[in-house]
Write an enzyme that holds these catalytic residues in place. Structure first.
Site, short mmCIF file in Angstrom:
data_model
loop_
_atom_site.label_atom_id
_atom_site.label_comp_id
_atom_site.label_asym_id
_atom_site.label_seq_id
_atom_site.Cartn_x
_atom_site.Cartn_y
_atom_site.Cartn_z
N TYR A 292 48.82 -23.21 10.41
CA TYR A 292 48.18 -24.49 10.69
C TYR A 292 49.04 -25.67 10.27
CZ TYR A 292 43.50 -22.86 11.99
OH TYR A 292 42.44 -22.31 12.64
N LYS B 116 48.35 -8.38 6.29
CA LYS B 116 49.01 -7.70 7.41
C LYS B 116 50.44 -7.42 6.95
CE LYS B 116 49.19 -6.31 11.75
NZ LYS B 116 48.38 -5.23 12.33
N ASP C 249 43.31 -6.40 10.88
CA ASP C 249 42.73 -5.85 12.12
C ASP C 249 41.65 -4.81 11.79
OD1 ASP C 249 44.83 -4.37 11.11
OD2 ASP C 249 45.69 -3.83 13.05
N ASP D 93 40.22 -18.13 9.72
CA ASP D 93 39.59 -18.83 10.85
C ASP D 93 38.92 -17.80 11.76
OD1 ASP D 93 38.94 -20.96 12.62
OD2 ASP D 93 40.60 -20.34 13.90
N ASP E 149 34.67 -16.57 11.95
CA ASP E 149 33.88 -16.66 13.19
C ASP E 149 33.26 -15.30 13.50
OD1 ASP E 149 34.51 -19.36 13.61
OD2 ASP E 149 34.71 -19.07 15.77
C1 IPM Z 1 37.14 -24.05 11.54
C2 IPM Z 1 37.48 -24.63 12.86
C3 IPM Z 1 38.74 -25.47 12.71
C4 IPM Z 1 39.86 -24.55 12.24
C5 IPM Z 1 39.14 -26.23 13.98
C6 IPM Z 1 38.03 -27.16 14.42
C7 IPM Z 1 40.43 -26.99 13.82
O1 IPM Z 1 37.64 -23.66 13.82
O2 IPM Z 1 36.92 -24.83 10.57
O3 IPM Z 1 37.10 -22.81 11.44
O4 IPM Z 1 40.50 -23.89 13.06
O5 IPM Z 1 40.07 -24.49 11.03
MG MG Z 2 37.17 -21.72 13.13
#
Ligand code: IPM
Ligand code: MG
Length: 368
Positions: A146, A196, A228, A252, A256
Site C-alpha cells: 500500500y 507467505k 492461502d 485487507d 473482507d
Molecule cells: C479497507 C478498505 C481500504 C483498504 C480501501 C478503501 C482503500 O478496503 O479499509 O479494507 O484497502 O485498506
Molecule cells: Mg478492504
C-alpha cells in the site's frame, strides 16, 4: 468530568445516515457517564472533494489533528462516478491512506464476530459455526504494498510496465506483532501468524521478528499458517481462530472474507490505532446503491463507537454494553433489509429505527 473531542467524518454514500446513528449512541453514553464529547464535524471523502476541491481538506486535517479520536464513515463512489475525480484525489488515495500515514495508525483491529441473533444470516452451516464466530483480525495498516514505491512506465520497446514495492522495516513488523500479542493476552492466548514465507521474503523477515518477539509472551501459543490456507480454514473451521495477525494486503483481503463468513461486511467495524491517535471506521464501502434509503444497518458504525470507548477512552464496561445493546436488537428479531435474507421470521426496520432501539436498550442497562 472527562471531556474528549471527537472528529466526525461522515463520508460518502450511506456514511451520513449510519454516522447519525453512531452519534445517537455517543449521546446516550454521554448522558449515562461522567464524560463529555465535543463533536467536530468535518468533510472527508468524495463529498469533501466536490465541496472543497480536496477529499481531505486542510481544514479537516486541522480538526483531526485537534481531536482525541476520529470517527470515520465509509468513503468512495461507484465505479462510474469515481471517474469524475482525478485518480490521485479519489478518496481512497487522496484521503484515507494519507490519514493512515498522518497518524501512523499501524494497528488495525477488525473483529469478525457473529451476533447470536444473526446466526441464521451467516452463509456457513450451523455445524461449522458451532459455538459461534469470534475472531480478531489484526492487520498492519501503514506498510507493505500500500505504501511502497509505485512506478508506471514504458520499457525500451515502448511496452507499459508497473512496479510496486512491498516494503517493511523490522520496527514496523515488531510493533504490529507486539500489538497482536497484547490483544492475544487479553483473550484466549492463541495467535495465528498469517504469512507467505514459502514465496515472499517479506514474510521470511516477518517470521524472524516473530521468533524474536514471541519469548516476551511465553503464555501465548503461536500457530503459523500460510495466508492461502488461512482463507480456506476461515470457511471450513473458523472456530479454531482467536487472534490472527498479518501484513497490510493480506489483512485487507482476509478481513473482507471475515465479513463474508458473517454474511455481510456490514458487520465489520474496526479500530485503527497509532502511537498518539486512533480512528474508527467500518471496514466496508459506502454502498452507493442503498444510500439515502434508510435501510443500511448502522452496526459497523455503532461497533466502531464501541471500539472507540474501549481503545481511546478506556470505558470497557460501557463498550461491552453497546455491543450487548446491538445484540439485543437482533435477539428481539429485528434487522434492517441489508442484513436479512428474505427470512419471514425477521422484523424489518429502518436504519434510524435500529439506532433508536440500540439507544433504548443502552439507556436501560445498569450503569457501570
Ligand atoms: C479497507 C478498505 C481500504 C483498504 C480501501 C478503501 C482503500 O478496503 O479499509 O479494507 O484497502 O485498506
Ligand atoms: Mg478492504
Amino acid at each position: 468530568m472527562k471531556s474528549y473531542k471527537i472528529a466526525i467524518l461522515a463520508g460518502d454514500g450511506i456514511g451520513p445516515e449510519i454516522t447519525a446513528e453512531a452519534v445517537k449512541i455517543l449521546k446516550v453514553v454521554e448522558a449515562r457517564n461522567a464524560v463529555q464529547f465535543e463533536l467536530l464535524y468535518t468533510p472527508f471523502g468524495a463529498s469533501a472533494y466536490f465541496e472543497c476541491g480536496h477529499p481531505y481538506p486542510d481544514a479537516s486535517k486541522a480538526i483531526t489533528d485537534a481531536a482525541d479520536a476520529i470517527l470515520k464513515g465509509p468513503i468512495g463512489l461507484n465505479h462510474e462516478d469515481s471517474k469524475k475525480i482525478p485518480v490521485d484525489l479519489q478518496p481512497e488515495r487522496g484521503a484515507l491512506l494519507p490519514m493512515r500515514a498522518r497518524y501512523n495508525t499501524y494497528a488495525n483491529i477488525r473483529p469478525v464476530s457473529l451476533p447470536n441473533g444473526l446466526a441464521h444470516f451467516s452463509p456457513l452451516k450451523p455445524e461449522i459455526i458451532g459455538d459461534g464466530i469470534d475472531i480478531i483480525i489484526m492487520r498492519e495498516l501503514v506498510g507493505g504494498l500500500y505504501f511502497g514505491n509505485k512506478e508506471l512506465g514504458r520499457d525500451a520497446n515502448g511496452k507499459r510496465y508497473v512496479r510496486e514495492t512491498l516494503e517493511y522495516t523490522e520496527d514496523q513488523i515488531r510493533q504490529i506483532l507486539k500489538a497482536a500479542f497484547d490483544v492475544s493476552m487479553r483473550r484466549k492466548k492463541r495467535l495465528h501468524n498469517i504469512h507467505k514465507s514459502n514465496v515472499l521474503k517479506s514474510s521470511v523477515l516477518w517470521n524472524e521478528i516473530l521468533e524474536e518477539v514471541a519469548p516476551e509472551y511465553p503464555e501465548v501459543e503461536v500457530i503459523p499458517m500460510l495466508v492461502d490456507a488461512a482463507a480456506t480454514h476461515l470457511c471450513l473451521n473458523p472456530g479454531q481462530f482467536d487472534v490472527m495477525v498479518m501484513e497490510n494486503m493480506f489483512g485487507d483481503i482476509l478481513s473482507d472474507q471475515g465479513g463474508g463468513i458473517l454474511g455481510s461486511l456490514g458487520l465489520m467495524p474496526s479500530a485503527c490505532l497509532g502511537p498518539e491517535k486512533a480512528y474508527y471506521e467500518p471496514s466496508h464501502g459506502s454502498a452507493p446503491d442503498i444510500a439515502g434509503k434508510n435501510m443500511a444497518n448502522p452496526y459497523s458504525m455503532i461497533g466502531s463507537v464501541a471500539m472507540m470507548l474501549e481503545y481511546s477512552f478506556g470505558m470497557l464496561a460501557e463498550s461491552r454494553n453497546v455491543w450487548d445493546a446491538m445484540q439485543g436488537v437482533f435477539n428481539d428479531g429485528y434487522s434492517t433489509p441489508d442484513l436479512s435474507r428474505g427470512n419471514t421470521q425477521v422484523k424489518l426496520i429502518s436504519t434510524q429505527d435500529f439506532g433508536d432501539r440500540v439507544a433504548e436498550k443502552l439507556q436501560a442497562m445498569p450503569k457501570a
